[in-house]
Write an enzyme that holds these catalytic residues in place. Sequence first.
Site, short mmCIF file in Angstrom:
data_model
loop_
_atom_site.label_atom_id
_atom_site.label_comp_id
_atom_site.label_asym_id
_atom_site.label_seq_id
_atom_site.Cartn_x
_atom_site.Cartn_y
_atom_site.Cartn_z
CG HIS A 1 119.71 -6.40 12.13
ND1 HIS A 1 121.01 -6.82 12.29
CD2 HIS A 1 118.96 -7.19 12.96
CE1 HIS A 1 121.04 -7.81 13.19
NE2 HIS A 1 119.82 -8.05 13.59
CG ASN B 1 114.84 -13.88 16.35
OD1 ASN B 1 114.11 -13.92 15.38
ND2 ASN B 1 114.40 -13.68 17.58
CE1 TYR C 1 112.00 -4.67 12.52
CE2 TYR C 1 110.18 -5.55 11.21
CZ TYR C 1 110.76 -5.30 12.44
OH TYR C 1 110.11 -5.68 13.58
CG ASP D 1 123.75 -6.49 10.55
OD1 ASP D 1 123.18 -7.54 10.18
OD2 ASP D 1 123.64 -6.04 11.71
CG ASN E 1 120.14 -12.41 17.87
OD1 ASN E 1 120.88 -13.03 18.63
ND2 ASN E 1 119.46 -11.34 18.25
#
Length: 198
Positions: free
Chosen positions: A26, A79, A21, A104, A125
Amino acid sequence: MTTDASAPWLIAGLGNPGPAYAGNRHNVGFMVADLLAERIGGSFKRHGKAQAQVVEGRIGPPGPAGRRVVLAKPMSYMNLSGGPVTALRDFYKVPTGNIVAVHDELDIDYGVLRIKLGGGDNGHNGLKSMTKAMGPDYHRVRFGIGRPPGRMPVADFVLKDFSSAERKELAYFVDRAADAVEALVTEGLERARSTYNS
């Protein structure tokens, strides 16, 4: 809102843990947190009481005039960010008004910053989880990533890396976002907004 000058600030860069990631849109909150850690000469270490990596240090003028800060990267996935941030808030005794989420933001053009206190989560989230855990009265440094092109689903867009065109300016924008966080902590919301809310 007045903040206790002796209380630390908790700056939470939001993102998802793990190398898969790392370059995602994000994860821009993690990128800003990493740069701030570099600036204060610290490296992230796992926190004993919270599912997060933290760096402690000072932002602002050298010596006691600098503001005490805890930089955090929740390791819970986006989240579930609220759990680690709340645990750190309680551990370091940080007033909610001294918490900053760096994240973001889809509804702002790429690279544009907006600093605000409180408000809704706008479908984000990480913010949704934080607000559920501690209420909405924390600061946000919102880093614009723009909307997905065509009919690309939002979930796919935020979990993709920045495009090659975007990456040409990414370091500059991350640097500016780190400046905005420092201004918020040392100069207050109004001055930071007047400088960085473009």
